[in-house]
Design a protein around this motif. Structure first.
Motif, PDB file in Angstrom:
ATOM      1  N   HIS A  56      45.899  39.387  47.391  1.00 32.57           N
ATOM      2  CA  HIS A  56      46.511  39.586  47.006  1.00 32.57           C
ATOM      3  C   HIS A  56      45.373  40.532  45.415  1.00 32.57           C
ATOM      4  N   TYR A  57      44.266  39.616  45.775  1.00 28.86           N
ATOM      5  CA  TYR A  57      43.118  39.789  45.028  1.00 28.86           C
ATOM      6  C   TYR A  57      42.549  41.506  44.961  1.00 28.86           C
ATOM      7  N   ARG A  58      42.518  40.937  46.957  1.00 26.29           N
ATOM      8  CA  ARG A  58      41.623  42.633  47.043  1.00 26.29           C
ATOM      9  C   ARG A  58      42.514  43.580  47.711  1.00 26.29           C
ATOM     10  N   ALA A  59      43.714  43.324  47.796  1.00 27.61           N
ATOM     11  CA  ALA A  59      44.720  44.030  47.163  1.00 27.61           C
ATOM     12  C   ALA A  59      45.187  45.145  45.855  1.00 27.61           C
ATOM     13  N   LEU A  60      44.690  44.779  44.579  1.00 25.12           N
ATOM     14  CA  LEU A  60      44.127  44.284  43.844  1.00 25.12           C
ATOM     15  C   LEU A  60      43.108  45.622  43.355  1.00 25.12           C
ATOM     16  N   ARG A  61      42.522  44.625  43.762  1.00 31.04           N
ATOM     17  CA  ARG A  61      40.663  45.375  43.503  1.00 31.04           C
ATOM     18  C   ARG A  61      41.031  46.610  44.226  1.00 31.04           C
ATOM     19  N   ASP A  62      40.924  46.765  45.392  1.00 29.72           N
ATOM     20  CA  ASP A  62      40.904  48.475  46.739  1.00 29.72           C
ATOM     21  C   ASP A  62      41.736  48.711  46.173  1.00 29.72           C
ATOM     22  N   SER A  63      43.053  48.752  45.441  1.00 34.17           N
ATOM     23  CA  SER A  63      43.984  50.086  44.817  1.00 34.17           C
ATOM     24  C   SER A  63      43.435  50.693  43.762  1.00 34.17           C
ATOM     25  N   ILE A  64      42.449  49.796  43.135  1.00 26.24           N
ATOM     26  CA  ILE A  64      41.635  50.425  41.798  1.00 26.24           C
ATOM     27  C   ILE A  64      40.877  51.369  42.095  1.00 26.24           C
TER      28      ILE A  64
END
Length: 128
Positions: A56-64
């Motif tokens: 979840h953390y990576r998905a948010l970081r990579d999306s921004i």
């Protein structure tokens, strides 16, 4: 001497012309900053944005990162995050745009309606 954050001021100014509450923008800016600096998230951030795992953390970081690299301004990205705060399906849809295998996001507010519609603590207390 007081310290001002020009980036925060720019974001808040951009948000002033929208229907997004300032508290949500402030929370999204704090999350944005934590993700870019690879810092641990607060309990409120993990709850409000449905961050249960490292994925979840990576998905948010990579999306921004992907959204800003694609040309969306930082204020627009943060205001978009603020709109998705407390909305697991919207967070899932957004992150899967950039990371198709992103996990499903579930927040504490899913199924409860907009958290901004709930009375604040001072509105619940009986007044003398």
């Amino acid at each position: 001497m007081t310290h001002t954050d020009p980036i925060r001021e720019e974001i808040m100014q951009a948000a002033a012309g929208t229907d997004v509450p300032q508290q949500k923008v402030t929370m999204a800016y704090a999350l944005f900053t934590a993700l870019l600096l690879d810092l641990p998230l607060s309990p409120a951030q993990t709850t409000d944005f449905g961050v249960d795992t490292a994925d979840h953390y990576r998905a948010l970081r990579d999306s921004i990162t992907a959204e800003v690299n694609a040309g969306t301004s930082v204020p627009e990205t943060i205001i978009g995050m603020a709109r998705r705060l407390g909305n697991g399906p919207a967070l899932t849809t957004w992150t899967q745009t950039y990371w198709p295998d992103a996990p499903v996001f579930v927040t504490a507010y899913d199924g409860m309606g907009d958290p901004e519609q709930y009375p604040h603590d001072d509105e619940r207390r009986p007044h003398p």
